[in-house]
Design a protein around this motif. Structure first.
Motif, PDB file in Angstrom:
ATOM      1  N   HIS A   1      -5.970  10.449   4.486  1.00  0.00           N
ATOM      2  CA  HIS A   1      -6.360   9.553   3.734  1.00  0.00           C
ATOM      3  C   HIS A   1      -5.256   8.884   3.025  1.00  0.00           C
ATOM      4  CE1 HIS A   1     -10.543  11.115   4.631  1.00  0.00           C
ATOM      5  NE2 HIS A   1     -10.756  10.099   4.352  1.00  0.00           N
ATOM      6  N   MET A   2      -4.196   9.418   2.706  1.00  0.00           N
ATOM      7  CA  MET A   2      -3.147   8.868   1.881  1.00  0.00           C
ATOM      8  C   MET A   2      -2.373   7.891   2.805  1.00  0.00           C
ATOM      9  SD  MET A   2      -3.376   9.991  -1.406  1.00  0.00           S
ATOM     10  CE  MET A   2      -1.600   9.982  -2.039  1.00  0.00           C
ATOM     11  N   THR A   3      -2.105   8.445   3.853  1.00  0.00           N
ATOM     12  CA  THR A   3      -0.798   7.649   4.680  1.00  0.00           C
ATOM     13  C   THR A   3      -1.803   6.912   5.812  1.00  0.00           C
ATOM     14  OG1 THR A   3      -0.544   9.478   5.945  1.00  0.00           O
ATOM     15  CG2 THR A   3       0.915   9.070   4.142  1.00  0.00           C
ATOM     16  N   GLY A   4      -2.917   7.065   6.466  1.00  0.00           N
ATOM     17  CA  GLY A   4      -3.709   6.504   7.196  1.00  0.00           C
ATOM     18  C   GLY A   4      -3.530   5.008   7.197  1.00  0.00           C
ATOM     19  N   PRO A   5      -4.200   4.277   5.926  1.00  0.00           N
ATOM     20  CA  PRO A   5      -4.074   2.921   5.909  1.00  0.00           C
ATOM     21  C   PRO A   5      -2.658   2.546   5.863  1.00  0.00           C
ATOM     22  CG  PRO A   5      -5.609   4.322   4.260  1.00  0.00           C
ATOM     23  CD  PRO A   5      -4.837   5.305   4.905  1.00  0.00           C
ATOM     24  N   VAL A   6      -1.892   3.053   5.391  1.00  0.00           N
ATOM     25  CA  VAL A   6      -0.345   2.647   5.302  1.00  0.00           C
ATOM     26  C   VAL A   6       0.143   2.340   6.943  1.00  0.00           C
ATOM     27  CG1 VAL A   6       1.998   2.957   4.781  1.00  0.00           C
ATOM     28  CG2 VAL A   6       0.015   3.212   3.062  1.00  0.00           C
ATOM     29  N   PHE A   7      -0.115   3.393   7.714  1.00  0.00           N
ATOM     30  CA  PHE A   7       0.301   3.325   8.902  1.00  0.00           C
ATOM     31  C   PHE A   7      -0.269   2.432  10.057  1.00  0.00           C
ATOM     32  CE2 PHE A   7       1.880   7.818   8.347  1.00  0.00           C
ATOM     33  CZ  PHE A   7       3.252   7.554   8.498  1.00  0.00           C
ATOM     34  N   PHE A   8      -1.589   2.528   9.690  1.00  0.00           N
ATOM     35  CA  PHE A   8      -2.359   1.485  10.337  1.00  0.00           C
ATOM     36  C   PHE A   8      -2.132   0.174  10.137  1.00  0.00           C
ATOM     37  CE2 PHE A   8      -6.255  -1.489  11.050  1.00  0.00           C
ATOM     38  CZ  PHE A   8      -6.487  -1.190  12.217  1.00  0.00           C
ATOM     39  N   ILE A   9      -2.074  -0.376   8.692  1.00  0.00           N
ATOM     40  CA  ILE A   9      -1.636  -1.776   8.511  1.00  0.00           C
ATOM     41  C   ILE A   9      -0.108  -2.214   8.866  1.00  0.00           C
ATOM     42  CG2 ILE A   9      -1.308  -3.422   6.842  1.00  0.00           C
ATOM     43  CD1 ILE A   9      -3.561  -1.860   5.195  1.00  0.00           C
TER      44      ILE A   9
ATOM     45  N   ASP B   1       0.830  -1.165  -0.005  1.00  0.00           N
ATOM     46  CA  ASP B   1       0.096   0.192   0.050  1.00  0.00           C
ATOM     47  C   ASP B   1       0.861   1.191  -0.079  1.00  0.00           C
ATOM     48  OD1 ASP B   1      -2.650   1.120  -0.102  1.00  0.00           O
ATOM     49  OD2 ASP B   1      -2.626   1.536   1.936  1.00  0.00           O
ATOM     50  N   ALA B   2       1.976   1.123   0.723  1.00  0.00           N
ATOM     51  CA  ALA B   2       3.062   2.247   0.670  1.00  0.00           C
ATOM     52  C   ALA B   2       3.349   2.600  -0.747  1.00  0.00           C
ATOM     53  CB  ALA B   2       4.222   2.190   1.593  1.00  0.00           C
ATOM     54  N   ALA B   3       3.862   1.410  -1.526  1.00  0.00           N
ATOM     55  CA  ALA B   3       4.124   1.815  -2.765  1.00  0.00           C
ATOM     56  C   ALA B   3       3.118   2.320  -3.882  1.00  0.00           C
ATOM     57  CB  ALA B   3       4.669   0.300  -3.586  1.00  0.00           C
ATOM     58  N   ARG B   4       2.146   1.908  -3.383  1.00  0.00           N
ATOM     59  CA  ARG B   4       0.728   2.377  -4.169  1.00  0.00           C
ATOM     60  C   ARG B   4       0.525   4.022  -3.839  1.00  0.00           C
ATOM     61  NH1 ARG B   4      -3.977  -0.660  -2.828  1.00  0.00           N
ATOM     62  NH2 ARG B   4      -3.340  -2.070  -4.409  1.00  0.00           N
ATOM     63  N   VAL B   5       0.774   4.334  -2.561  1.00  0.00           N
ATOM     64  CA  VAL B   5       0.652   5.888  -2.369  1.00  0.00           C
ATOM     65  C   VAL B   5       1.744   6.634  -2.887  1.00  0.00           C
ATOM     66  CG1 VAL B   5       0.824   7.468  -0.252  1.00  0.00           C
ATOM     67  CG2 VAL B   5      -0.631   5.533  -0.330  1.00  0.00           C
ATOM     68  N   ARG B   6       3.036   5.981  -2.977  1.00  0.00           N
ATOM     69  CA  ARG B   6       4.018   6.563  -3.578  1.00  0.00           C
ATOM     70  C   ARG B   6       3.945   6.827  -5.195  1.00  0.00           C
ATOM     71  NH1 ARG B   6      10.503   4.918  -3.650  1.00  0.00           N
ATOM     72  NH2 ARG B   6      11.193   6.435  -5.108  1.00  0.00           N
ATOM     73  N   ARG B   7       3.409   5.567  -5.923  1.00  0.00           N
ATOM     74  CA  ARG B   7       2.961   5.986  -7.106  1.00  0.00           C
ATOM     75  C   ARG B   7       1.894   7.015  -7.494  1.00  0.00           C
ATOM     76  NH1 ARG B   7       2.956   0.408  -7.162  1.00  0.00           N
ATOM     77  NH2 ARG B   7       0.672   0.262  -7.221  1.00  0.00           N
ATOM     78  N   LEU B   8       0.953   7.006  -6.589  1.00  0.00           N
ATOM     79  CA  LEU B   8      -0.037   8.164  -6.832  1.00  0.00           C
ATOM     80  C   LEU B   8       0.337   9.422  -6.685  1.00  0.00           C
ATOM     81  CD1 LEU B   8      -3.060   6.471  -4.819  1.00  0.00           C
ATOM     82  CD2 LEU B   8      -2.964   7.144  -7.218  1.00  0.00           C
ATOM     83  N   ARG B   9       1.214   9.666  -5.456  1.00  0.00           N
ATOM     84  CA  ARG B   9       2.014  10.989  -5.496  1.00  0.00           C
ATOM     85  C   ARG B   9       2.796  11.299  -6.612  1.00  0.00           C
ATOM     86  NH1 ARG B   9       3.200  10.841   1.010  1.00  0.00           N
ATOM     87  NH2 ARG B   9       1.085  11.512   1.448  1.00  0.00           N
ATOM     88  N   ARG B  10       3.854  10.361  -7.282  1.00  0.00           N
ATOM     89  CA  ARG B  10       4.434  10.701  -8.354  1.00  0.00           C
ATOM     90  C   ARG B  10       3.726  10.656  -9.735  1.00  0.00           C
ATOM     91  NH1 ARG B  10      10.413   8.166  -7.662  1.00  0.00           N
ATOM     92  NH2 ARG B  10      10.855   9.051  -5.792  1.00  0.00           N
ATOM     93  N   HIS B  11       3.016   9.689  -9.804  1.00  0.00           N
ATOM     94  CA  HIS B  11       2.484   9.660 -11.167  1.00  0.00           C
ATOM     95  C   HIS B  11       0.784   9.781 -11.276  1.00  0.00           C
ATOM     96  CE1 HIS B  11       6.276   7.984 -12.491  1.00  0.00           C
ATOM     97  NE2 HIS B  11       5.950   7.120 -11.302  1.00  0.00           N
ATOM     98  N   GLY B  12       0.006  10.012 -10.243  1.00  0.00           N
ATOM     99  CA  GLY B  12      -1.169  10.209 -10.027  1.00  0.00           C
ATOM    100  C   GLY B  12      -1.855  11.646 -10.676  1.00  0.00           C
ATOM    101  N   ILE B  13      -2.964  11.379 -11.155  1.00  0.00           N
ATOM    102  CA  ILE B  13      -3.552  12.658 -11.744  1.00  0.00           C
ATOM    103  C   ILE B  13      -4.583  13.080 -10.686  1.00  0.00           C
ATOM    104  CG2 ILE B  13      -5.201  13.375 -13.411  1.00  0.00           C
ATOM    105  CD1 ILE B  13      -4.187  11.224 -15.116  1.00  0.00           C
ATOM    106  N   ARG B  14      -4.107  14.470 -10.525  1.00  0.00           N
ATOM    107  CA  ARG B  14      -5.075  15.268  -9.512  1.00  0.00           C
ATOM    108  C   ARG B  14      -6.268  15.964  -9.893  1.00  0.00           C
ATOM    109  NH1 ARG B  14       0.247  15.432  -8.033  1.00  0.00           N
ATOM    110  NH2 ARG B  14       0.782  14.844  -6.118  1.00  0.00           N
ATOM    111  N   THR B  15      -7.480  15.638  -9.339  1.00  0.00           N
ATOM    112  CA  THR B  15      -8.526  16.378  -9.621  1.00  0.00           C
ATOM    113  C   THR B  15      -9.422  16.645  -8.307  1.00  0.00           C
ATOM    114  OG1 THR B  15     -10.495  16.005 -11.391  1.00  0.00           O
ATOM    115  CG2 THR B  15      -9.875  14.043 -10.241  1.00  0.00           C
ATOM    116  N   THR B  16     -10.687  17.024  -8.726  1.00  0.00           N
ATOM    117  CA  THR B  16     -11.523  17.577  -7.570  1.00  0.00           C
ATOM    118  C   THR B  16     -12.871  16.357  -7.857  1.00  0.00           C
ATOM    119  OG1 THR B  16     -11.020  19.623  -7.663  1.00  0.00           O
ATOM    120  CG2 THR B  16     -12.989  19.220  -6.728  1.00  0.00           C
ATOM    121  N   GLY B  17     -13.051  15.789  -6.691  1.00  0.00           N
ATOM    122  CA  GLY B  17     -14.186  14.912  -6.461  1.00  0.00           C
ATOM    123  C   GLY B  17     -15.395  15.745  -5.615  1.00  0.00           C
ATOM    124  N   MET B  18     -16.584  14.906  -5.713  1.00  0.00           N
ATOM    125  CA  MET B  18     -17.624  15.331  -4.762  1.00  0.00           C
ATOM    126  C   MET B  18     -18.367  14.225  -4.089  1.00  0.00           C
ATOM    127  SD  MET B  18     -20.081  17.913  -4.343  1.00  0.00           S
ATOM    128  CE  MET B  18     -19.876  18.815  -5.700  1.00  0.00           C
TER     129      MET B  18
END
Length: 137
Positions: free
Chosen positions: A111-119, A25-42
């Protein structure tokens, strides 16, 4: 096999699995931060979720956003609990991977790091219990 050895083995295996899930999950968060597309959701809804080991239900926000192709994507954050709720109608920052918009997260530290730290913490707890059982047994 003795009860002590069985306890060490079970706690060790559970701890190792949780730790590996946390690192994945930490690797997924890292990929999201580096290569993720940021947008706005509702936040379009809050659904009632009955956790398997909990006697009382909780509420999980459903977040909708449009991906790069304009398709509507909905997801529910994996991190829930006190302080993690989002009211319906609120706009939130979202980050997702271009090739897999279903792997999206609310783009906040919690929301990004909470699941990583918990697991990872749970994995370390089980590994520590394994060592404690081995030392005292």
């Amino acid at each position: 096999m003795s009860n002590t050895m069985m306890g060490v083995l079970v706690c060790g295996v559970v701890g190792a699995l949780l730790l590996s899930f946390g690192l994945r999950d930490a690797a997924r968060v890292r990929r999201l931060r580096r290569h993720g597309i940021r947008t706005t959701g509702m936040v379009v809804d809050n659904v009632r979720v009955q956790e398997p080991r909990s006697s009382s239900p909780s509420w999980a926000p459903v977040i909708a956003f449009a991906d790069q192709q304009g398709y509507r994507v909905e997801f529910t954050p994996s991190m829930r609990g006190a302080g993690m709720g989002l009211p319906t109608g609120r706009q939130v920052a979202v980050v997702y991977l271009p090739h897999n918009p279903q792997v999206a997260r609310v783009f906040t530290r919690r929301h990004m790091t909470g699941p990583v730290f918990f697991i990872v913490a749970m994995g370390l707890l089980f590994l520590g219990m394994s060592v404690a059982i081995a030392v005292t047994g």
